[in-house]
Design a protein around this motif. Structure first.
Motif, PDB file in Angstrom:
ATOM      1  N   ASN A   1       4.274  -7.288   8.316  1.00 30.57           N
ATOM      2  CA  ASN A   1       4.994  -6.090   7.871  1.00 30.57           C
ATOM      3  C   ASN A   1       6.476  -6.211   8.226  1.00 30.57           C
ATOM      4  N   ASP A   2       7.326  -6.034   7.242  1.00 33.94           N
ATOM      5  CA  ASP A   2       8.781  -6.099   7.423  1.00 33.94           C
ATOM      6  C   ASP A   2       9.317  -4.664   7.425  1.00 33.94           C
ATOM      7  N   ILE A   3       9.551  -4.118   8.601  1.00 30.38           N
ATOM      8  CA  ILE A   3       9.963  -2.715   8.729  1.00 30.38           C
ATOM      9  C   ILE A   3      11.338  -2.496   8.081  1.00 30.38           C
ATOM     10  N   ILE A   4      12.239  -3.453   8.247  1.00 29.52           N
ATOM     11  CA  ILE A   4      13.577  -3.305   7.673  1.00 29.52           C
ATOM     12  C   ILE A   4      13.492  -3.195   6.154  1.00 29.52           C
ATOM     13  N   SER A   5      12.689  -4.043   5.546  1.00 31.21           N
ATOM     14  CA  SER A   5      12.521  -4.000   4.096  1.00 31.21           C
ATOM     15  C   SER A   5      11.927  -2.661   3.659  1.00 31.21           C
ATOM     16  N   MET A   6      10.994  -2.134   4.423  1.00 30.30           N
ATOM     17  CA  MET A   6      10.393  -0.839   4.095  1.00 30.30           C
ATOM     18  C   MET A   6      11.431   0.281   4.145  1.00 30.30           C
ATOM     19  N   ILE A   7      12.266   0.258   5.175  1.00 27.41           N
ATOM     20  CA  ILE A   7      13.304   1.299   5.297  1.00 27.41           C
ATOM     21  C   ILE A   7      14.210   1.282   4.072  1.00 27.41           C
ATOM     22  N   ARG A   8      14.570   0.092   3.637  1.00 29.84           N
ATOM     23  CA  ARG A   8      15.478  -0.005   2.492  1.00 29.84           C
ATOM     24  C   ARG A   8      14.789   0.407   1.194  1.00 29.84           C
ATOM     25  N   GLU A   9      13.543  -0.050   1.000  1.00 30.05           N
ATOM     26  CA  GLU A   9      12.860   0.265  -0.256  1.00 30.05           C
ATOM     27  C   GLU A   9      12.484   1.737  -0.364  1.00 30.05           C
ATOM     28  N   PHE A  10      11.998   2.305   0.736  1.00 28.33           N
ATOM     29  CA  PHE A  10      11.432   3.652   0.683  1.00 28.33           C
ATOM     30  C   PHE A  10      12.379   4.734   1.196  1.00 28.33           C
ATOM     31  N   GLN A  11      13.663   4.413   1.290  1.00 33.08           N
ATOM     32  CA  GLN A  11      14.607   5.304   1.958  1.00 33.08           C
ATOM     33  C   GLN A  11      14.599   6.722   1.405  1.00 33.08           C
ATOM     34  N   ASP A  12      14.349   6.884   0.117  1.00 31.40           N
ATOM     35  CA  ASP A  12      14.356   8.228  -0.468  1.00 31.40           C
ATOM     36  C   ASP A  12      13.062   8.990  -0.195  1.00 31.40           C
ATOM     37  N   HIS A  13      12.069   8.318   0.386  1.00 34.45           N
ATOM     38  CA  HIS A  13      10.774   8.949   0.640  1.00 34.45           C
ATOM     39  C   HIS A  13      10.402   8.952   2.124  1.00 34.45           C
ATOM     40  N   ILE A  14      11.320   8.504   2.990  1.00 34.29           N
ATOM     41  CA  ILE A  14      11.051   8.555   4.435  1.00 34.29           C
ATOM     42  C   ILE A  14      11.496   9.933   4.922  1.00 34.29           C
ATOM     43  N   HIS A  15      10.545  10.802   5.113  1.00 35.21           N
ATOM     44  CA  HIS A  15      10.856  12.163   5.540  1.00 35.21           C
ATOM     45  C   HIS A  15      10.773  12.334   7.050  1.00 35.21           C
ATOM     46  N   PHE A  16      10.197  11.329   7.716  1.00 33.97           N
ATOM     47  CA  PHE A  16      10.003  11.411   9.164  1.00 33.97           C
ATOM     48  C   PHE A  16       9.948   9.983   9.681  1.00 33.97           C
TER      49      PHE A  16
ATOM     50  N   PRO B   1       4.241  10.560  -8.347  1.00 39.81           N
ATOM     51  CA  PRO B   1       5.680  10.358  -8.176  1.00 39.81           C
ATOM     52  C   PRO B   1       6.415  11.681  -7.969  1.00 39.81           C
ATOM     53  N   SER B   2       6.950  11.861  -6.784  1.00 42.23           N
ATOM     54  CA  SER B   2       7.682  13.072  -6.421  1.00 42.23           C
ATOM     55  C   SER B   2       8.352  12.812  -5.088  1.00 42.23           C
ATOM     56  N   LYS B   3       9.551  13.364  -4.910  1.00 41.88           N
ATOM     57  CA  LYS B   3      10.211  13.191  -3.618  1.00 41.88           C
ATOM     58  C   LYS B   3       9.441  13.906  -2.509  1.00 41.88           C
ATOM     59  N   TYR B   4       8.538  14.799  -2.885  1.00 44.43           N
ATOM     60  CA  TYR B   4       7.746  15.516  -1.889  1.00 44.43           C
ATOM     61  C   TYR B   4       6.535  14.720  -1.431  1.00 44.43           C
ATOM     62  N   ASN B   5       6.226  13.642  -2.108  1.00 47.89           N
ATOM     63  CA  ASN B   5       5.185  12.711  -1.689  1.00 47.89           C
ATOM     64  C   ASN B   5       5.867  11.596  -0.925  1.00 47.89           C
ATOM     65  N   GLY B   6       5.835  11.665   0.419  1.00 47.64           N
ATOM     66  CA  GLY B   6       6.626  10.743   1.218  1.00 47.64           C
ATOM     67  C   GLY B   6       5.872  10.106   2.360  1.00 47.64           C
ATOM     68  N   ILE B   7       6.658   9.531   3.262  1.00 43.99           N
ATOM     69  CA  ILE B   7       6.147   8.667   4.327  1.00 43.99           C
ATOM     70  C   ILE B   7       6.652   9.122   5.686  1.00 43.99           C
TER      71      ILE B   7
ATOM     72  N   ARG C   1       0.829  -1.208   0.000  1.00 46.92           N
ATOM     73  CA  ARG C   1       0.000   0.000   0.000  1.00 46.92           C
ATOM     74  C   ARG C   1       0.862   1.256   0.000  1.00 46.92           C
ATOM     75  N   LEU C   2       1.931   1.261   0.764  1.00 43.96           N
ATOM     76  CA  LEU C   2       2.828   2.412   0.757  1.00 43.96           C
ATOM     77  C   LEU C   2       3.435   2.616  -0.636  1.00 43.96           C
ATOM     78  N   ARG C   3       3.776   1.527  -1.275  1.00 41.68           N
ATOM     79  CA  ARG C   3       4.316   1.597  -2.634  1.00 41.68           C
ATOM     80  C   ARG C   3       3.290   2.238  -3.580  1.00 41.68           C
ATOM     81  N   GLU C   4       2.039   1.817  -3.456  1.00 44.75           N
ATOM     82  CA  GLU C   4       0.977   2.364  -4.300  1.00 44.75           C
ATOM     83  C   GLU C   4       0.791   3.860  -4.057  1.00 44.75           C
ATOM     84  N   ILE C   5       0.840   4.267  -2.799  1.00 42.19           N
ATOM     85  CA  ILE C   5       0.628   5.677  -2.455  1.00 42.19           C
ATOM     86  C   ILE C   5       1.749   6.539  -3.015  1.00 42.19           C
TER      87      ILE C   5
END
Length: 368
Positions: free
Chosen positions: A254-269, A235-241, A226-230
């Motif tokens: 839910n694999d938090i480690i995998s999320m950190i690695r996949e979404f690292q460029d969009h984790i703003h907080f 698509p913009s670095k300003y649309n983040g998580i 779902r995070l991937r879909e959102i």
């Protein structure tokens, strides 16, 4: 990582700015104008007032949590454009004090759900507790009465004006599906993200808490997919998580480690907290220490360290310890302890960076 601390404002928080300033490594507060209803414009004068209060103690106000989304936007009603226009004006006003990140959520009606604000832990401290069977059998209006019975502080996401319209809101969501909610989020982001790009303010959506359907209401910020879909909606670095280990971590899939690695460029907080999961679906929040809960905070901090995370981080909810009287989940003592635990892990990973991993005796140090 850049450590910040949530603060609810003078007169609405047991924790003071001088106390926050004394927590090692904390550089700013996470704030909001909690008295302004969702959908209304945050006045520039009020924003400037908070800026003066915070900067007096050498702190910044780079992160806002939250500028709440009006239910008309989530429901896709005809009047949503006016509320989106108001949201855009608030973004522009926040840019005047150099806000960098806006945390928000897209949860229908409720921002978060717990059944007990003071659940008991073995050490006789208390914490926010979720009892699955009670939620399954509960009339949501009963839950509202429990939250409203806390007279000392307003609860974020449970402001009085929201509770007054609860029955009508439930009726409005009867025919809203998850796909509808995704479409309404897309519509909002398509209007708002270009403004964020212009004013250099990043949006960071918070996961649903807990991340599954509650009282028949649709929930869409629940899993890695779902995070991937959102993120792909606009698509913009300003649309983040806002990656919250506690909210997402109560789902065992839910694999938090995998999320950190996949979404690292969009984790703003980053919200980092621990919870203890029970086989029957219950959970209770614990100290931040990895061994006290079911989420491996050690590996989560290591993952952030591995990706070179330099975004904003805060300890999330804390226990109520040492007889502290505070807003449920938001006392000073346990969150300050949590910060020191997180810094301890971070500093240890900094210390061993570049060393021969074969010589490391701590099993957490180089676990991937």
């Amino acid at each position: 990582m850049r450590m910040v601390f949530r603060w609810f404002g003078e007169g609405n928080d047991s924790v003071t700015l001088p106390q926050i300033k004394q927590i090692p490594g904390v550089e700013g507060v996470v704030w909001a104008l909690h008295d302004i209803p969702p959908g209304e414009i945050w006045p520039k004068a009020r924003i400037q007032e908070i800026k003066k209060q915070v900067e007096r103690y050498g702190l910044h106000l780079d992160v806002v949590e939250s500028v709440n989304i009006h239910e008309s936007i989530k429901l896709g009603r005809a009047d949503r454009d006016q509320y989106i226009t108001n949201y855009i004006e608030t973004i522009k006003n926040l840019a005047s004090v150099d806000v960098k990140v806006i945390c928000y959520n897209f949860m229908p009606v409720f921002d978060w759900v717990r059944t007990d604000l003071f659940g008991s832990l073995p050490d006789q401290s208390t914490a926010l507790f979720y009892e699955k069977a009670k939620v399954t059998d509960m009339d949501p209006l009963e839950l509202v009465e429990k939250i409203a019975a806390n007279p000392d502080y307003t609860m974020p996401g449970w402001e009085p004006e929201r509770l007054e319209t609860l029955k009508d809101l439930f009726a409005a969501y009867l025919d809203v599906t998850e796909d509808d909610l995704i479409d309404h989020l897309r519509y909002f982001l398509e209007k708002v993200i270009p403004v964020c790009e212009e004013y250099d303010i990043k949006l960071a959506i918070h996961p649903d808490d807990p991340p599954w359907e509650i009282f028949g209401l649709p929930r869409i910020v629940t899993t890695q997919q779902r995070l991937r879909e959102i993120l792909n909606l606009v698509p913009s670095k300003y649309n983040g998580i806002t990656l919250c280990s506690g909210a997402l971590g109560v789902r065992r899939d839910n694999d938090i480690i995998s999320m950190i690695r996949e979404f690292q460029d969009h984790i703003h907080f980053a919200h980092i907290r621990n919870v203890k999961l029970y086989e029957n679906g219950d959970f209770i929040e614990t100290s931040h220490r990895a061994n006290d809960g079911s989420i491996d905070i050690n590996r989560i901090v290591r993952a952030y360290h591995d990706i070179g995370f330099d975004g904003y981080t805060r300890p999330d909810h804390g226990r109520h310890i040492w007889n502290e009287q505070s807003r449920p989940g938001y006392g000073l003592y346990d969150r300050a302890l949590g910060i020191m635990y997180l810094w301890g892990l971070w500093d240890a990973y900094q210390l061993v960076k570049g060393k021969d991993e074969s010589n490391v005796t701590n099993p957490y140090e180089f676990e991937r």
